[in-house]
Design a protein around this motif. Structure first.
Motif, PDB file in Angstrom:
ATOM      1  N   THR A 189      -8.626   8.538   7.366  1.00 13.42           N
ATOM      2  CA  THR A 189      -7.945   8.118   8.585  1.00 13.42           C
ATOM      3  C   THR A 189      -7.533   6.651   8.506  1.00 13.42           C
ATOM      4  O   THR A 189      -8.128   5.847   7.773  1.00 13.42           O
ATOM      5  CB  THR A 189      -8.849   8.316   9.805  1.00 13.42           C
ATOM      6  N   VAL A 190      -6.537   6.309   9.316  1.00 13.66           N
ATOM      7  CA  VAL A 190      -6.070   4.920   9.382  1.00 13.66           C
ATOM      8  C   VAL A 190      -7.150   4.025   9.985  1.00 13.66           C
ATOM      9  O   VAL A 190      -7.346   2.891   9.546  1.00 13.66           O
ATOM     10  CB  VAL A 190      -4.767   4.844  10.198  1.00 13.66           C
ATOM     11  N   SER A 191      -7.860   4.524  10.990  1.00 16.50           N
ATOM     12  CA  SER A 191      -8.902   3.712  11.625  1.00 16.50           C
ATOM     13  C   SER A 191     -10.000   3.344  10.623  1.00 16.50           C
ATOM     14  O   SER A 191     -10.520   2.218  10.649  1.00 16.50           O
ATOM     15  CB  SER A 191      -9.497   4.469  12.809  1.00 16.50           C
ATOM     16  N   TYR A 192     -10.336   4.259   9.739  1.00 14.14           N
ATOM     17  CA  TYR A 192     -11.335   3.981   8.702  1.00 14.14           C
ATOM     18  C   TYR A 192     -10.819   2.898   7.753  1.00 14.14           C
ATOM     19  O   TYR A 192     -11.551   1.961   7.390  1.00 14.14           O
ATOM     20  CB  TYR A 192     -11.652   5.264   7.934  1.00 14.14           C
ATOM     21  N   ALA A 193      -9.554   3.002   7.368  1.00 14.63           N
ATOM     22  CA  ALA A 193      -8.965   2.010   6.466  1.00 14.63           C
ATOM     23  C   ALA A 193      -8.894   0.640   7.133  1.00 14.63           C
ATOM     24  O   ALA A 193      -9.186  -0.385   6.506  1.00 14.63           O
ATOM     25  CB  ALA A 193      -7.573   2.460   6.031  1.00 14.63           C
ATOM     26  N   VAL A 194      -8.516   0.612   8.410  1.00 16.27           N
ATOM     27  CA  VAL A 194      -8.422  -0.664   9.127  1.00 16.27           C
ATOM     28  C   VAL A 194      -9.801  -1.300   9.268  1.00 16.27           C
ATOM     29  O   VAL A 194      -9.944  -2.525   9.161  1.00 16.27           O
ATOM     30  CB  VAL A 194      -7.770  -0.448  10.501  1.00 16.27           C
ATOM     31  N   ASN A 198     -10.730  -4.990   7.927  1.00 15.70           N
ATOM     32  CA  ASN A 198     -11.279  -6.068   8.754  1.00 15.70           C
ATOM     33  C   ASN A 198     -12.572  -6.628   8.166  1.00 15.70           C
ATOM     34  O   ASN A 198     -12.816  -7.839   8.214  1.00 15.70           O
ATOM     35  CB  ASN A 198     -11.517  -5.561  10.179  1.00 15.70           C
ATOM     36  N   ARG A 199     -13.395  -5.744   7.609  1.00 21.98           N
ATOM     37  CA  ARG A 199     -14.647  -6.205   7.008  1.00 21.98           C
ATOM     38  C   ARG A 199     -14.381  -7.103   5.798  1.00 21.98           C
ATOM     39  O   ARG A 199     -15.039  -8.132   5.614  1.00 21.98           O
ATOM     40  CB  ARG A 199     -15.509  -5.012   6.620  1.00 21.98           C
ATOM     41  N   ALA A 200     -13.436  -6.702   4.959  1.00 20.16           N
ATOM     42  CA  ALA A 200     -13.110  -7.520   3.786  1.00 20.16           C
ATOM     43  C   ALA A 200     -12.422  -8.818   4.189  1.00 20.16           C
ATOM     44  O   ALA A 200     -12.706  -9.889   3.636  1.00 20.16           O
ATOM     45  CB  ALA A 200     -12.214  -6.724   2.833  1.00 20.16           C
ATOM     46  N   TRP A 201     -11.522  -8.736   5.170  1.00 18.83           N
ATOM     47  CA  TRP A 201     -10.724  -9.898   5.562  1.00 18.83           C
ATOM     48  C   TRP A 201     -11.588 -10.976   6.223  1.00 18.83           C
ATOM     49  O   TRP A 201     -11.348 -12.171   6.036  1.00 18.83           O
ATOM     50  CB  TRP A 201      -9.615  -9.455   6.503  1.00 18.83           C
ATOM     51  N   SER A 202     -12.579 -10.545   6.984  1.00 13.93           N
ATOM     52  CA  SER A 202     -13.405 -11.503   7.727  1.00 13.93           C
ATOM     53  C   SER A 202     -14.656 -11.926   6.964  1.00 13.93           C
ATOM     54  O   SER A 202     -15.472 -12.681   7.494  1.00 13.93           O
ATOM     55  CB  SER A 202     -13.815 -10.896   9.074  1.00 13.93           C
ATOM     56  N   ALA A 203     -14.827 -11.458   5.739  1.00  8.81           N
ATOM     57  CA  ALA A 203     -16.028 -11.789   4.960  1.00  8.81           C
ATOM     58  C   ALA A 203     -16.043 -13.278   4.612  1.00  8.81           C
ATOM     59  O   ALA A 203     -15.003 -13.856   4.265  1.00  8.81           O
ATOM     60  CB  ALA A 203     -16.081 -10.955   3.687  1.00  8.81           C
ATOM     61  N   PRO A 204     -17.206 -13.919   4.698  1.00  9.98           N
ATOM     62  CA  PRO A 204     -17.286 -15.356   4.379  1.00  9.98           C
ATOM     63  C   PRO A 204     -16.875 -15.673   2.938  1.00  9.98           C
ATOM     64  O   PRO A 204     -16.302 -16.721   2.677  1.00  9.98           O
ATOM     65  CB  PRO A 204     -18.769 -15.680   4.611  1.00  9.98           C
ATOM     66  N   GLY A 205     -17.173 -14.772   1.999  1.00 14.11           N
ATOM     67  CA  GLY A 205     -16.848 -15.027   0.598  1.00 14.11           C
ATOM     68  C   GLY A 205     -15.505 -14.463   0.169  1.00 14.11           C
ATOM     69  O   GLY A 205     -15.320 -14.145  -1.013  1.00 14.11           O
ATOM     70  N   ASN A 216      -1.914  -5.656  -0.418  1.00  8.51           N
ATOM     71  CA  ASN A 216      -1.374  -4.598  -1.270  1.00  8.51           C
ATOM     72  C   ASN A 216      -1.599  -3.226  -0.640  1.00  8.51           C
ATOM     73  O   ASN A 216      -0.722  -2.357  -0.632  1.00  8.51           O
ATOM     74  CB  ASN A 216      -2.042  -4.688  -2.634  1.00  8.51           C
ATOM     75  N   GLY A 217      -2.797  -3.018  -0.090  1.00  9.02           N
ATOM     76  CA  GLY A 217      -3.091  -1.745   0.571  1.00  9.02           C
ATOM     77  C   GLY A 217      -2.216  -1.511   1.786  1.00  9.02           C
ATOM     78  O   GLY A 217      -1.713  -0.404   2.008  1.00  9.02           O
ATOM     79  N   LEU A 218      -2.004  -2.557   2.587  1.00  9.36           N
ATOM     80  CA  LEU A 218      -1.139  -2.417   3.760  1.00  9.36           C
ATOM     81  C   LEU A 218       0.309  -2.137   3.358  1.00  9.36           C
ATOM     82  O   LEU A 218       1.005  -1.353   4.005  1.00  9.36           O
ATOM     83  CB  LEU A 218      -1.206  -3.693   4.604  1.00  9.36           C
ATOM     84  N   ALA A 219       0.762  -2.786   2.297  1.00  9.24           N
ATOM     85  CA  ALA A 219       2.155  -2.618   1.874  1.00  9.24           C
ATOM     86  C   ALA A 219       2.431  -1.219   1.337  1.00  9.24           C
ATOM     87  O   ALA A 219       3.522  -0.670   1.531  1.00  9.24           O
ATOM     88  CB  ALA A 219       2.510  -3.668   0.822  1.00  9.24           C
TER      89      ALA A 219
END
Length: 398
Positions: A189-194, A198-205, A216-219
């Motif tokens: 599902t799209v919600s699972y991908a989003v 969000n988890r990867a994008w907001s990660a401190p590292g 790349n995934g969004l594109a």
């Protein structure tokens, strides 16, 4: 050129111009390959522009991977990194080499059994987790480059080969790869991908490669609502964080294109082409072709949007003209009914008055009263017809 000579040449390359530095690093890497010995120096950064030690090691291992693009080579490379790459630079170097060489060698995808065998040879312990992590990244880079979305998701989520990476399985770059796989899969599902995004994008590292994989995934996601806006928003953040990165300007152009903002998209893709020309990337020709293809698509979309806007304007004009014509015809029909009613009443009055005037022996006063009554009745008849027609057509007009 012996080991001491390689080190001396690389020290001299620090102060050389970019072209000379590239030549020295290429010669040093070739000398190490010819001698059959891996580099003995340490690597302290992942700078492909200014750090000759990293540039030389990068060229050396790139050729090793091209000669033998297997998990066994990834195992040897990871073990070398454990001894020669400083801790502060290990993550950036691992992502650069694993994902980059995975892309360059995407045509040779190995079975999960071969990957598991190489991972098992990494052993156990903190250093072994890094080695296993590098091998997993290398194989994931191949699957990503081939757009094998479901295979990549299964490999990262449930394959025993990724388990030895331990806590490194939660690294932002692997979260980004899971999100890439989920966006491209038609079974998730799209919600699972989003959520993964969000988890990867907001990660401190979060690293530069993490940002790149997320965009790349969004594109390349299966089309979904708000895809363009989501890509545009994240790409704008990436461009703000990495203003000189051509790839992120290209992703921003793709997002703006999906949002229908063609002029801004054209400006972004032109910026990407300008930055690419000054980049030392080895795949410049391939990326340039991709950017030029995207530029053509943006130009085509821009022209199509202009034609659609012109067609829409003409259609609206024609619709307004049709509405005016319909109102005119409707009004003319109503007026015709009213005229007929009045004309009929006038004829009836004329005929009736002639009969009253020319025949009978009633006194003049009675005839006048009779004519007045007849005229009033016919006038009332005409008013009823006109008023009824107005009331009937009034609601329809509204």
């Amino acid at each position: 050129m012996d080991t001491a000579g390689v080190t001396t040449a690389l020290d001299e390359a620090r102060t050389a111009d970019s072209r000379t530095r590239d030549r020295i690093c290429d010669e040093a890497a070739a000398a190490l390959l010819a001698a059959g010995a891996p580099p003995s120096f340490e690597v302290g950064s992942a700078d492909l522009r200014l750090d000759p030690y990293f540039m030389c090691a990068d060229r050396y291992w790139r050729r090793r991977f091209l000669e033998r693009p297997t998990a066994r080579t990834a195992l040897e490379c990871a073990r070398w990194m454990s001894e020669h790459v400083q801790d502060g630079a290990w993550g950036a170097v691992a992502e650069q080499w694993a994902l980059g060489n995975g892309f360059l060698n995407r045509a040779s995808v190995e079975s999960t059994e071969r990957i598991a065998q190489a991972v098992a040879e990494a052993g156990a312990g903190p250093g072994a987790e890094r080695v296993a992590h590098f091998i997993v990244l290398f194989h994931a880079g191949k699957l990503r480059a081939n757009f094998c979305f479901d295979e990549l998701h299964a490999f990262l989520a449930s394959s025993p080969s990724s388990s030895p990476a331990g806590s490194l399985r939660e690294e932002p770059v692997l979260q980004a790869l899971r999100s890439f796989a989920a966006f491209g899969s038609r079974a998730l599902t799209v919600s699972y991908a989003v959520d993964l995004l969000n988890r990867a994008w907001s990660a401190p590292g979060r690293t530069r490669h993490t940002v790149d994989i997320c965009l790349n995934g969004l594109a390349f996601a299966v089309p979904f609502e708000e895809q363009g806006e989501l890509l545009r928003r994240h790409a704008e953040e990436a461009v703000e964080a990495y203003p000189d990165d051509h790839m992120f300007h290209a992703r921003l152009a793709a997002g703006l294109h999906l949002c229908g903002r063609h002029d801004e998209a054209l400006e972004s893709i032109d910026t990407a082409l300008t930055l690419l020309a000054a980049s030392p990337t080895a795949s410049l020709g391939v990326l340039q072709d991709q950017y030029l293809t995207k530029r053509d698509a943006i130009q085509e979309g821009r022209l199509r949007a202009a034609r659609d806007a012109e067609h829409r304007r003409r259609w609206e004009q024609q619709t307004a003209a049709n509405a005016r014509l319909e109102r005119s015809l409707h009004t003319s029909a109503v007026r015709a009914v009213e005229v007929v009613a009045v004309f009929t009443a006038a004829i009836a009055f004329a005929v009736g008055s002639l009969q009253v005037t020319l025949t009978g022996d009633l006194p003049l006063a009675d005839r006048l009263w009779l004519l007045a009554a007849q005229g009033a009745g016919l006038a009332l008849f005409a008013l009823l017809i006109v008023g009824g027609t107005w009331l009937i057509t009034r609601s329809r007009h509204r």
